[in-house]
Design a protein around this motif. Structure first.
Motif, PDB file in Angstrom:
ATOM      1  N   GLU A   9       0.769  -1.216  -0.239  1.00  0.00           N
ATOM      2  CA  GLU A   9      -0.124  -0.039  -0.058  1.00  0.00           C
ATOM      3  C   GLU A   9       0.861   1.470   0.091  1.00  0.00           C
ATOM      4  N   SER A  10       2.049   1.078   0.655  1.00  0.00           N
ATOM      5  CA  SER A  10       2.832   2.401   0.652  1.00  0.00           C
ATOM      6  C   SER A  10       3.636   2.751  -0.540  1.00  0.00           C
ATOM      7  N   ARG A  11       3.762   1.617  -1.140  1.00  0.00           N
ATOM      8  CA  ARG A  11       4.520   1.868  -2.716  1.00  0.00           C
ATOM      9  C   ARG A  11       3.771   1.350  -3.800  1.00  0.00           C
ATOM     10  N   GLY A  12       3.526   2.283  -4.955  1.00  0.00           N
ATOM     11  CA  GLY A  12       2.817   1.962  -6.187  1.00  0.00           C
ATOM     12  C   GLY A  12       1.323   2.069  -5.722  1.00  0.00           C
ATOM     13  N   GLY A  33      -2.789  -0.681  -6.410  1.00  0.00           N
ATOM     14  CA  GLY A  33      -1.533  -0.727  -5.504  1.00  0.00           C
ATOM     15  C   GLY A  33      -2.039  -0.650  -3.832  1.00  0.00           C
ATOM     16  N   CYS A  34      -3.301  -0.961  -3.727  1.00  0.00           N
ATOM     17  CA  CYS A  34      -3.796  -0.697  -2.388  1.00  0.00           C
ATOM     18  C   CYS A  34      -4.261  -2.092  -1.935  1.00  0.00           C
ATOM     19  N   ASP A  35      -3.952  -2.582  -0.941  1.00  0.00           N
ATOM     20  CA  ASP A  35      -4.674  -4.077  -0.540  1.00  0.00           C
ATOM     21  C   ASP A  35      -5.647  -4.042   0.312  1.00  0.00           C
ATOM     22  N   LYS A  36      -6.381  -2.717   0.319  1.00  0.00           N
ATOM     23  CA  LYS A  36      -7.419  -2.659   1.310  1.00  0.00           C
ATOM     24  C   LYS A  36      -8.484  -1.888   0.622  1.00  0.00           C
ATOM     25  N   ASP A  37      -9.739  -1.443   1.353  1.00  0.00           N
ATOM     26  CA  ASP A  37     -10.666  -0.714   0.658  1.00  0.00           C
ATOM     27  C   ASP A  37     -10.085   0.807   0.371  1.00  0.00           C
ATOM     28  N   VAL A  38     -10.396   1.315  -0.789  1.00  0.00           N
ATOM     29  CA  VAL A  38      -9.950   2.773  -0.923  1.00  0.00           C
ATOM     30  C   VAL A  38     -11.168   3.783  -1.030  1.00  0.00           C
ATOM     31  N   PHE A  39     -11.236   4.691  -0.246  1.00  0.00           N
ATOM     32  CA  PHE A  39     -12.305   5.598   0.069  1.00  0.00           C
ATOM     33  C   PHE A  39     -11.979   6.707  -0.593  1.00  0.00           C
ATOM     34  N   VAL A  40     -12.913   7.291  -1.476  1.00  0.00           N
ATOM     35  CA  VAL A  40     -12.541   8.239  -2.530  1.00  0.00           C
ATOM     36  C   VAL A  40     -13.553   9.560  -1.970  1.00  0.00           C
ATOM     37  N   SER A  41     -13.366  10.880  -1.804  1.00  0.00           N
ATOM     38  CA  SER A  41     -13.933  11.812  -1.429  1.00  0.00           C
ATOM     39  C   SER A  41     -13.873  12.858  -2.464  1.00  0.00           C
ATOM     40  N   SER A  42     -14.755  13.974  -2.566  1.00  0.00           N
ATOM     41  CA  SER A  42     -14.892  14.969  -3.252  1.00  0.00           C
ATOM     42  C   SER A  42     -15.981  15.836  -2.904  1.00  0.00           C
ATOM     43  N   SER A  43     -15.939  17.086  -2.963  1.00  0.00           N
ATOM     44  CA  SER A  43     -16.900  18.124  -2.762  1.00  0.00           C
ATOM     45  C   SER A  43     -17.829  18.164  -3.957  1.00  0.00           C
ATOM     46  N   ILE A  98     -14.007   2.061  -3.437  1.00  0.00           N
ATOM     47  CA  ILE A  98     -13.590   0.896  -4.171  1.00  0.00           C
ATOM     48  C   ILE A  98     -13.100  -0.234  -3.471  1.00  0.00           C
ATOM     49  N   ARG A  99     -14.081  -1.168  -3.515  1.00  0.00           N
ATOM     50  CA  ARG A  99     -13.609  -2.298  -2.382  1.00  0.00           C
ATOM     51  C   ARG A  99     -12.234  -3.161  -2.922  1.00  0.00           C
ATOM     52  N   GLN A 100     -11.633  -3.639  -1.770  1.00  0.00           N
ATOM     53  CA  GLN A 100     -10.671  -4.686  -1.800  1.00  0.00           C
ATOM     54  C   GLN A 100     -10.479  -5.649  -2.885  1.00  0.00           C
ATOM     55  N   GLY A 101      -9.773  -5.651  -3.880  1.00  0.00           N
ATOM     56  CA  GLY A 101      -9.691  -6.600  -4.782  1.00  0.00           C
ATOM     57  C   GLY A 101     -10.373  -5.930  -6.299  1.00  0.00           C
ATOM     58  N   ARG A 102     -10.926  -4.904  -6.175  1.00  0.00           N
ATOM     59  CA  ARG A 102     -11.209  -4.193  -7.511  1.00  0.00           C
ATOM     60  C   ARG A 102     -10.586  -2.971  -7.542  1.00  0.00           C
ATOM     61  N   SER A 103     -10.501  -2.427  -8.699  1.00  0.00           N
ATOM     62  CA  SER A 103      -9.508  -1.268  -9.208  1.00  0.00           C
ATOM     63  C   SER A 103     -10.237   0.115  -9.534  1.00  0.00           C
ATOM     64  N   ARG A 104     -11.670  -0.007  -9.572  1.00  0.00           N
ATOM     65  CA  ARG A 104     -12.365   1.111  -9.964  1.00  0.00           C
ATOM     66  C   ARG A 104     -13.793   1.219  -9.363  1.00  0.00           C
ATOM     67  N   ALA A 105     -14.254   2.360  -9.626  1.00  0.00           N
ATOM     68  CA  ALA A 105     -15.696   2.468  -8.960  1.00  0.00           C
ATOM     69  C   ALA A 105     -16.247   3.652  -9.786  1.00  0.00           C
ATOM     70  N   TYR A 108     -12.134  20.545  -9.217  1.00  0.00           N
ATOM     71  CA  TYR A 108     -12.356  20.097  -7.849  1.00  0.00           C
ATOM     72  C   TYR A 108     -11.107  18.994  -7.644  1.00  0.00           C
ATOM     73  N   GLU A 109     -10.806  19.109  -6.539  1.00  0.00           N
ATOM     74  CA  GLU A 109      -9.944  17.903  -5.742  1.00  0.00           C
ATOM     75  C   GLU A 109     -10.636  16.588  -5.414  1.00  0.00           C
ATOM     76  N   VAL A 110     -10.130  15.546  -5.948  1.00  0.00           N
ATOM     77  CA  VAL A 110     -10.710  14.344  -5.505  1.00  0.00           C
ATOM     78  C   VAL A 110      -9.502  13.434  -4.572  1.00  0.00           C
ATOM     79  N   THR A 111      -9.995  13.034  -3.509  1.00  0.00           N
ATOM     80  CA  THR A 111      -8.872  12.510  -2.551  1.00  0.00           C
ATOM     81  C   THR A 111      -9.187  10.952  -2.393  1.00  0.00           C
ATOM     82  N   PHE A 112      -8.327  10.191  -2.636  1.00  0.00           N
ATOM     83  CA  PHE A 112      -8.324   8.753  -2.584  1.00  0.00           C
ATOM     84  C   PHE A 112      -7.406   8.453  -1.313  1.00  0.00           C
ATOM     85  N   ARG A 113      -7.987   7.593  -0.407  1.00  0.00           N
ATOM     86  CA  ARG A 113      -7.364   7.180   0.960  1.00  0.00           C
ATOM     87  C   ARG A 113      -7.303   5.753   1.022  1.00  0.00           C
TER      88      ARG A 113
END
Length: 171
Positions: A29-32, A54-64, A71-78, A92-97
């Motif tokens: 998760e920290s690399r790539g 490059g993330c082995d967890k759920d990715v939370f995406v937010s924007s105003s 984006i659920r673990q094991g998937r790459s898009r939503a 607008y800024e889109v933040t991926f966590r």
């Protein structure tokens, strides 16, 4: 002779500390961790595809400009639907966590006159992600306990060996 035993005990302790480093630092998760928003320009009410790899967890995406998306673990898009009241020409800024790591991407709303004609860099963002910053976020309780047990065991063993040798020599 005593200096060799003390140096050996210190080396044993240093090795135990090095091996006790949690596996979280070695995770991918920290690399790539890479993100993108496609298309980068969309009309109000439109739809965008959010990509994260490059993330082995759920990715939370937010924007105003749209509701939060996961984006659920094991998937790459939503997919996200842009608000109808998004301001044309605005960036607008889109933040991926991903755990304690995050990246941002830009999303421009089509139409109208650009608010700021100066190009805004969107990569890299947030500076270098050099670690958890002293927090416990992202560490599993089992990893913390195992690391503490390894450190305590190696320090205790080194102390015992150094005391036993001293007692044998003095007796």
């Amino acid at each position: 002779m005593r200096a060799i035993r003390v140096a050996s005990a210190a080396l044993l302790g240093a090795c135990a500390l090095a091996l006790a480093t949690p596996a979280a630092y070695a995770s991918s998760e920290s690399r790539g961790f890479r993100v993108s928003v496609l298309p980068e320009t969309v009309a109000p009410g439109g739809q965008v595809t959010l990509h994260a790899t490059g993330c082995d967890k759920d990715v939370f995406v937010s924007s105003s400009v749209f509701d939060d998306v996961t984006i659920r673990q094991g998937r790459s898009r939503a997919v996200a639907h842009v608000d109808w009241d998004a301001r044309p020409g605005r960036l607008y800024e889109v933040t991926f966590r991903c755990g304690t790591f995050w990246q941002t991407a830009g999303l421009t709303i089509a139409g109208g006159r650009p608010v700021d004609p100066t190009p805004v860099p969107v990569q890299p963002s947030g500076g270098a992600h050099a670690g958890a910053g002293g927090s416990l976020a992202g560490f599993d309780l089992k990893e913390i306990v195992l690391g503490a047990a390894l450190v305590a065991g190696s320090v205790g063993t080194a102390y015992r060996f150094s005391r036993r040798r001293t007692d044998e020599e003095s007796g």
